[in-house]
Scaffold this motif. Sequence first.
Motif, PDB file in Angstrom:
ATOM      1  N   TYR A   1       0.850  -1.185   0.000  1.00  0.00           N
ATOM      2  CA  TYR A   1       0.000   0.000   0.000  1.00  0.00           C
ATOM      3  C   TYR A   1       0.884   1.233   0.000  1.00  0.00           C
ATOM      4  O   TYR A   1       1.813   1.347   0.794  1.00  0.00           O
ATOM      5  CB  TYR A   1      -0.936  -0.020   1.205  1.00  0.00           C
ATOM      6  CG  TYR A   1      -1.951  -1.134   1.083  1.00  0.00           C
ATOM      7  CD1 TYR A   1      -3.139  -0.943   0.401  1.00  0.00           C
ATOM      8  CD2 TYR A   1      -1.685  -2.402   1.596  1.00  0.00           C
ATOM      9  CE1 TYR A   1      -4.054  -1.975   0.247  1.00  0.00           C
ATOM     10  CE2 TYR A   1      -2.588  -3.431   1.451  1.00  0.00           C
ATOM     11  CZ  TYR A   1      -3.775  -3.207   0.776  1.00  0.00           C
ATOM     12  OH  TYR A   1      -4.672  -4.230   0.616  1.00  0.00           O
ATOM     13  N   THR A   2       0.600   2.144  -0.931  1.00  0.00           N
ATOM     14  CA  THR A   2       1.374   3.371  -1.040  1.00  0.00           C
ATOM     15  C   THR A   2       0.465   4.569  -0.813  1.00  0.00           C
ATOM     16  O   THR A   2      -0.723   4.532  -1.145  1.00  0.00           O
ATOM     17  CB  THR A   2       2.041   3.494  -2.419  1.00  0.00           C
ATOM     18  OG1 THR A   2       1.026   3.501  -3.426  1.00  0.00           O
ATOM     19  CG2 THR A   2       2.999   2.352  -2.677  1.00  0.00           C
ATOM     20  N   SER A   3       1.035   5.604  -0.275  1.00  0.00           N
ATOM     21  CA  SER A   3       0.277   6.835  -0.045  1.00  0.00           C
ATOM     22  C   SER A   3       0.095   7.581  -1.358  1.00  0.00           C
ATOM     23  O   SER A   3       1.040   7.735  -2.135  1.00  0.00           O
ATOM     24  CB  SER A   3       1.000   7.735   0.952  1.00  0.00           C
ATOM     25  OG  SER A   3       1.076   7.105   2.197  1.00  0.00           O
ATOM     26  N   GLN A   4      -1.115   8.015  -1.585  1.00  0.00           N
ATOM     27  CA  GLN A   4      -1.473   8.814  -2.752  1.00  0.00           C
ATOM     28  C   GLN A   4      -2.091  10.117  -2.251  1.00  0.00           C
ATOM     29  O   GLN A   4      -2.496  10.198  -1.097  1.00  0.00           O
ATOM     30  CB  GLN A   4      -2.482   8.042  -3.618  1.00  0.00           C
ATOM     31  CG  GLN A   4      -1.995   6.694  -4.109  1.00  0.00           C
ATOM     32  CD  GLN A   4      -0.874   6.814  -5.107  1.00  0.00           C
ATOM     33  OE1 GLN A   4      -0.866   7.707  -5.938  1.00  0.00           O
ATOM     34  NE2 GLN A   4       0.100   5.921  -5.018  1.00  0.00           N
ATOM     35  N   PRO A   5      -2.194  11.125  -3.096  1.00  0.00           N
ATOM     36  CA  PRO A   5      -2.820  12.370  -2.647  1.00  0.00           C
ATOM     37  C   PRO A   5      -4.249  12.177  -2.108  1.00  0.00           C
ATOM     38  O   PRO A   5      -4.680  12.891  -1.221  1.00  0.00           O
ATOM     39  CB  PRO A   5      -2.833  13.239  -3.902  1.00  0.00           C
ATOM     40  CG  PRO A   5      -1.722  12.705  -4.741  1.00  0.00           C
ATOM     41  CD  PRO A   5      -1.660  11.238  -4.439  1.00  0.00           C
ATOM     42  N   LYS A   6      -4.952  11.187  -2.605  1.00  0.00           N
ATOM     43  CA  LYS A   6      -6.335  10.954  -2.166  1.00  0.00           C
ATOM     44  C   LYS A   6      -6.457   9.660  -1.374  1.00  0.00           C
ATOM     45  O   LYS A   6      -7.386   8.888  -1.561  1.00  0.00           O
ATOM     46  CB  LYS A   6      -7.263  10.901  -3.375  1.00  0.00           C
ATOM     47  CG  LYS A   6      -7.335  12.196  -4.134  1.00  0.00           C
ATOM     48  CD  LYS A   6      -8.291  12.105  -5.295  1.00  0.00           C
ATOM     49  CE  LYS A   6      -8.337  13.416  -6.044  1.00  0.00           C
ATOM     50  NZ  LYS A   6      -9.260  13.362  -7.169  1.00  0.00           N
ATOM     51  N   GLY A   7      -5.507   9.377  -0.502  1.00  0.00           N
ATOM     52  CA  GLY A   7      -5.568   8.173   0.319  1.00  0.00           C
ATOM     53  C   GLY A   7      -4.476   7.189  -0.030  1.00  0.00           C
ATOM     54  O   GLY A   7      -3.413   7.561  -0.512  1.00  0.00           O
ATOM     55  N   THR A   8      -4.757   5.905   0.183  1.00  0.00           N
ATOM     56  CA  THR A   8      -3.781   4.871  -0.128  1.00  0.00           C
ATOM     57  C   THR A   8      -4.243   4.052  -1.323  1.00  0.00           C
ATOM     58  O   THR A   8      -5.436   3.953  -1.598  1.00  0.00           O
ATOM     59  CB  THR A   8      -3.565   3.929   1.067  1.00  0.00           C
ATOM     60  OG1 THR A   8      -4.803   3.315   1.389  1.00  0.00           O
ATOM     61  CG2 THR A   8      -3.010   4.675   2.263  1.00  0.00           C
ATOM     62  N   GLN A   9      -3.286   3.486  -2.009  1.00  0.00           N
ATOM     63  CA  GLN A   9      -3.583   2.656  -3.166  1.00  0.00           C
ATOM     64  C   GLN A   9      -2.779   1.372  -3.063  1.00  0.00           C
ATOM     65  O   GLN A   9      -1.609   1.387  -2.681  1.00  0.00           O
ATOM     66  CB  GLN A   9      -3.219   3.388  -4.456  1.00  0.00           C
ATOM     67  CG  GLN A   9      -3.482   2.570  -5.697  1.00  0.00           C
ATOM     68  CD  GLN A   9      -3.089   3.323  -6.963  1.00  0.00           C
ATOM     69  OE1 GLN A   9      -2.551   4.425  -6.922  1.00  0.00           O
ATOM     70  NE2 GLN A   9      -3.338   2.714  -8.091  1.00  0.00           N
ATOM     71  N   ARG A  10      -3.435   0.251  -3.416  1.00  0.00           N
ATOM     72  CA  ARG A  10      -2.742  -1.032  -3.416  1.00  0.00           C
ATOM     73  C   ARG A  10      -1.960  -1.176  -4.718  1.00  0.00           C
ATOM     74  O   ARG A  10      -2.492  -0.978  -5.807  1.00  0.00           O
ATOM     75  CB  ARG A  10      -3.746  -2.175  -3.282  1.00  0.00           C
ATOM     76  CG  ARG A  10      -3.066  -3.529  -3.178  1.00  0.00           C
ATOM     77  CD  ARG A  10      -4.057  -4.614  -2.996  1.00  0.00           C
ATOM     78  NE  ARG A  10      -4.689  -4.832  -4.285  1.00  0.00           N
ATOM     79  CZ  ARG A  10      -5.489  -5.840  -4.557  1.00  0.00           C
ATOM     80  NH1 ARG A  10      -5.816  -6.687  -3.622  1.00  0.00           N
ATOM     81  NH2 ARG A  10      -6.017  -5.985  -5.746  1.00  0.00           N
ATOM     82  N   VAL A  11      -0.681  -1.522  -4.581  1.00  0.00           N
ATOM     83  CA  VAL A  11       0.196  -1.717  -5.726  1.00  0.00           C
ATOM     84  C   VAL A  11       0.784  -3.116  -5.621  1.00  0.00           C
ATOM     85  O   VAL A  11       1.273  -3.510  -4.574  1.00  0.00           O
ATOM     86  CB  VAL A  11       1.337  -0.664  -5.734  1.00  0.00           C
ATOM     87  CG1 VAL A  11       2.296  -0.914  -6.879  1.00  0.00           C
ATOM     88  CG2 VAL A  11       0.776   0.739  -5.787  1.00  0.00           C
TER      89      VAL A  11
END
Length: 185
Positions: free
Chosen positions: A104-114
């Motif tokens: 899970y990485t931090s994105q400007p609009k929350g976290t995203q699974r990569v």
Amino acid sequence: MALSFMVTGMALYAQSGVYRTLDDFENNRLTYATDDGSDENKIRFNEFIAKPYLIVKHNGEKIHVFKDEIYAYKNKGNVVRTWNFTQYNFLEKGPVWIYYKDMYTSQPKGTQRVRKYYFSTYGKGEIVPLTVYNLKKAFPDNDLFHIYLDAQFRNDRELAHYDNYANKFKVNNLLEKTSTGLSKR
């Protein structure tokens, strides 16, 4: 004797259990094998708590199994190899063994699974990120493989593409062909 056939048969079709060694994995011999997906039979890796053991709940009993004493485990049909106290989901056995790990990485609009892909050159080998650089380093004498890696893949993400025609990952198909001098079998 009938009981041993029944236990062996259950291990072959089991959805969950522990592979203590590479040999157990290659021969599909599970310890604590079960095909019951209920709460009475499950495996918890304890990754977030960072404990040195996983918890196997087998027939209602909690069993602590140390991560450094097992090769892999199977949980609800998915095989997960443990290496350096980290879990990697097993995808394919070929010239390179391919694994993945969801992060899970931090994105400007929350976290995203990569999804990140990894490989090892043999069953008990070190698991490293699946990159062109690491593949070249793993097979330093296969110049033809190096040339085709550069020609076939524009970036490291493309190394995880699956070849539906060959029924294997493209990198394994390419490695097999360059290792045999492009001969057809």
